[in-house]
Design an enzyme around this catalytic site. Structure first.
Site, PDB file in Angstrom:
ATOM      1  N   CYS A 145       0.825  -1.210   0.000  1.00 28.46           N
ATOM      2  CA  CYS A 145       0.000   0.000   0.000  1.00 28.46           C
ATOM      3  C   CYS A 145       0.855   1.255   0.000  1.00 28.46           C
ATOM      4  O   CYS A 145       0.643   2.156  -0.810  1.00 28.46           O
ATOM      5  CB  CYS A 145      -0.936  -0.016   1.197  1.00 28.46           C
ATOM      6  SG  CYS A 145      -0.133  -0.459   2.749  1.00 28.46           S
ATOM      7  N   HIS A 196      -2.871   5.302   6.237  1.00 27.34           N
ATOM      8  CA  HIS A 196      -1.549   5.902   6.360  1.00 27.34           C
ATOM      9  C   HIS A 196      -1.610   7.381   5.968  1.00 27.34           C
ATOM     10  O   HIS A 196      -2.510   7.808   5.240  1.00 27.34           O
ATOM     11  CB  HIS A 196      -0.546   5.214   5.421  1.00 27.34           C
ATOM     12  CG  HIS A 196      -0.411   3.740   5.627  1.00 27.34           C
ATOM     13  ND1 HIS A 196      -0.260   3.158   6.864  1.00 27.34           N
ATOM     14  CD2 HIS A 196      -0.393   2.706   4.738  1.00 27.34           C
ATOM     15  CE1 HIS A 196      -0.144   1.842   6.723  1.00 27.34           C
ATOM     16  NE2 HIS A 196      -0.236   1.541   5.443  1.00 27.34           N
TER      17      HIS A 196
END
Lengths: 343, 343, 343, 343
Positions: free
Chosen positions: A141, A221
């Site tokens: 990711c 994130h």
């Protein structure tokens, strides 16, 4: 005939990949395979997916739990043209031997090493190099988000070097009762962190250094970047560069999207499954250019961002679509990407 | 002709009520009305709802933000048969004067006082008493869960008295950047807490005392109960009593549903919008009967539990359905309640 | 000659016990013994405690880390009259064989089973029964708080039965980077939880049932109680009963002490080491009596509450003080308990 | 005669400054002044500090709460030679008028603007320029840490430019029940954030850009830096540069100090009041030099770091010590800074 795709590992990524495959019109979900027998696999049953047991032990426990099984892992591989392995870190590396022995093409996720497949994949960067390969690894990711953004700057001739600080969510929501960090921050041991070299496994030309730290939240994130440009530039040029990617969404702080939780709620509002954000959400009004230096921040939905990449990787490996652009467009449409997200 | 329903206050509850109304075949969403002009209202626009401005100031800021307006609050009330007010605590109390002046029926949410409408509503307990009334108040999320569970025990002749400890989520996810508590617990100042008397506003016969505490998570409430039964009973009887409610879901710890986050993920997996859980999720295997004492715990999705109650309240006030049972069944079906949740 | 006390396991409890022993004038800290070689043991060195290695492996790693060692565990046991074992759950059970073989008296902490020593200790309840015994187990933090409060009510002739809901801190601050829960609540699997029977291991007459849940904070536990009294009583009687314990501190919500974090800060302000609260902090103004039912809540500092109990247990086992009252008074004075806490 | 220092605002910073003043042998705490009457001020009373009421309203409420008052704010200013104002953001700016009118020297904290005093203070950077001034502002916790570290690099001739990402704790522990962020991250609206220019208010030569984000923990800040050096350098040179500051502590990840919570526990273990860390804790083994680029991370205790700076500022303004080095040494000794921290 549509290519039949096997899904091994029905977890956070696996269950999303399964749904995404089922949503394509040029491929078919052959079935899903796992060892779990609790609530997590029951959704697969309800969705009508063929469920396979990954091990003999699992076969017993799954049957005891009332899961109707279509067979075991070998059975699934027997009916599939390609396998997407979304098992937890390190397990896929073991499965690879089986895939190779059977001569079935396979896609791994970013938890595995580049060397396991010899190829790492990011759709907008290197789709072509994956065409008809036997295997690839969809990068993680964090790395996917880095490649999307830096590739956009690179294509515009603006990228000199990039220095990033990555704030990583501590654990995923569904596992947040099992472990995670509380009221603290946990820097990664090493500077630079591994994401820089990982991005270079896709694009070796990148001059990139990252530092990373685990933060006590479960949503997504957050990356901060300081990029040296090849020359002085203005904000407009940079924004236009980012707009060449169909998988970056420019958001504005002034719209009230001021934090990871507001962004998450927006995607839930949009009706995305699990509130998934396949795009990198990059703040347009926060972005700053000063001379030849560029500063920006963006949010990465670690559960969702690699889903479209995985679909594209299937198309590349099977050779069912030679054009990166066409594959990306097809995937985007099927998932509602940058289309307002209304499925 | 279908009854037209106005929705005032497009927040955490309001946006869900709007969607739920839009999903019914015997009523129609006249429009939604608010003062916000940021990302939160943009979803209403995308969903095709008619958007109205609640104040003159809002009209300006919404238009500046590019929101296409259908009119102001008076315009919306002018085309509606009933209004559901989901504005933040205390604001609805002011709006009530307007509703009364116009003679339009209205439904308030649990943040308002019982006295404002003189009637408090919980579908499985007192639907009939709300039939054709001018107004009612759908009790709060905590109180709704208390009434569902205790009503079930009461109908089975088992309920003597109930003592509950309520762990309340600190804030909602979409607002968790604005305020909340961190690494602490905050008991409510007073014992007993207000939820006991609030439940008695619907059913004055209940012998109930509650204590409440705010906990640092955003997902859902968790209730622990110690109930004195009218007699010694066995677990089977109690379970059967709870099963008479269609809005209680019995879950099992042994299925891996061991915490608020796993339950949330299950409902996201099921494809529910926002992962909404309209049901009370009560642990069957954790539940314990010792002599004439019963102990159990359940989880309440504070964002979702009052949505079906609100739809039923609309049917009761408009008189479009005289039978509680039929309204509940209709609502449940439309929202996928206890039907596996697959919409 | 002062009794020499060995401390095995220099963790959250052990380091506090070591300091507390060092503060007494009628006993002496023989040394501390552990396997750790990082920052955690370095404080023991700086405080001038004799440090011993618990295993051969540890001896190597500790010496490599520059820890000056006084010897190994056998050496420490050789110079001590009694050992307090504060090692992590289950390890003490193994050490017990060594203690028995050497014929040295020992005290275990609440993570171990009652059966391991055959005696469980809570100073205000059963000090006398521990006099000159070979071993005892100081019950856990939760159980200690339960025994202090219920013993006070029992001595006043008020206690009939007690039903408690226990909110347990998820992990200790120093380990909160290793594991813990995030944005969720985790109920204990079984109702009743183990704390009720654990309290009965000290006082078998107690009619007590507990339910427990892990909450996402690291500071302290919070207990809610519903007690049936032997008769109707007024608040004054109950408060007076609690005041008979010198280890319960009555606090008031109206003083701004409204949450676990404010209480923690108060004890840090007071200069207590680590902000330790050895007392049960029970809200006086929140406490409610209705007829023969009593409701109250209190906070338990899980890192600190058993420290004074352990010191008393040392006096009881060694027989150096026959009177519970005198030992408690001595311990309280040395730790600043209920004396304003100014050491 | 010792200079008498008045302390206005007995909060997170104020209570620490009061204790620090009381610990010096060349100055005296004249008294503390606030408006609070709850548990927070009671510690000042117990410590024997003279307590003054900041307003007439406060005088009433404090007397009602049983606080024995030495007078009001004017009384305190009347007996003091210098005032340290630690009131919440923006309030000090109002008090300044009073201080100027009375002609009393004053020190403000970093929440106020540079312009209010025309001088901003950081001991190791510009002590001399504050000598005998009428007023100064001790820069904020973040800025203080930046100045300490960059000044050390600058003095060594190594500093070219610095780019930092600042992870800010969301709220202080004692207020974490009142507000804070939950399960999210909140970037500051503007890039660059204000800390860069703030550091330039002390040292205008710095080439510095910062980006900042609020994170959901209460312990301390964490900074990540990418510094361009004036030339290629090796790690040893950089470490030696940092070692020239007596208020930077080099820590090692390999010692188990891997996160903000372990660092906090270490300082609690050391017996520091509130576990205060006056030093910047910078990871030595994590620090990396690559060519002319330097990367490092450090932790800042936002409650404690400005305390020694404030003591030095008192010495500078009163002219009681002309040498920065001597003042810093004196302050460090009194607070146990970099002396193992054992007071």
């Amino acid at each position: 005939m549509k290519k039949k795709i096997a899904l091994i590992g029905y977890g956070v990524i696996g269950k999303r990949v399964a749904d995404a495959i089922a949503r394509q019109d040029d491929m078919e979900l052959a079935g899903v395979c796992d060892v779990i027998s609790d609530w997590r696999i029951q959704t697969a049953v309800k969705k009508g997916y063929s469920v396979y047991a990954a091990t003999e032990d699992a076969q017993d426990s799954m049957q005891k739990a009332g899961i109707s099984l279509a067979g075991n892992m070998a059975d699934l591989l027997g009916v599939a043209h390609l396998v997407v392995d979304c098992t937890p870190k390190k397990i896929a590396a073991q499965n690879v031997e089986i895939y190779k022995e059977r001569g079935i093409k396979f896609i791994l996720q970013g938890g595995e090493k580049h060397e396991t497949t010899g190829h790492s994949f990011s759709a907008e960067n290197n789709y072509a190099s994956a065409l008809n390969r036997d295997s690839t690894r969809v990068v993680s990711c964090n790395t996917t988000s880095i490649l999307r953004t830096l590739t956009a700057l690179k294509k515009a001739g603006l990228l000199q070097s990039a220095r990033g600080t990555l704030l990583r969510r501590a654990t995923d929501p569904w596992e947040s009762h099992l472990g995670g960090i509380m009221n603290t921050l946990v820097p990664e041991k090493d500077i630079p962190s591994h994401q820089g070299p990982d991005a270079q496994s896709v694009d070796s030309e990148l001059d990139i250094v990252t530092m990373a730290v685990k933060v006590p939240q479960t949503l997504s994130h957050l990356h901060y970047w300081n990029v040296r440009l090849t020359r002085k530039a203005d904000k407009k040029e940079v924004i236009e560069a980012f707009q060449t990617s169909t998988r970056i969404t420019l958001i504005n702080y002034s719209d009230g999207l001021v934090s990871n939780n507001t962004i998450k709620e927006k995607y839930l509002d949009m009706g995305r499954p699990w509130g998934d954000m396949y795009e990198v959400a990059l703040w347009q009004d926060m972005l700053k250019v000063e001379g030849d230096e560029l500063y920006y921040a963006y949010v990465v939905d670690n559960q969702a961002i690699v889903i479209p990449e995985t679909i594209d990787a299937i198309r590349a490996l099977t050779g069912m679509e030679e054009s990166a652009e066409k594959s990306i467009k097809k995937t985007n449409k099927s998932l509602g990407i940058n289309n307002g997200g209304q499925l």
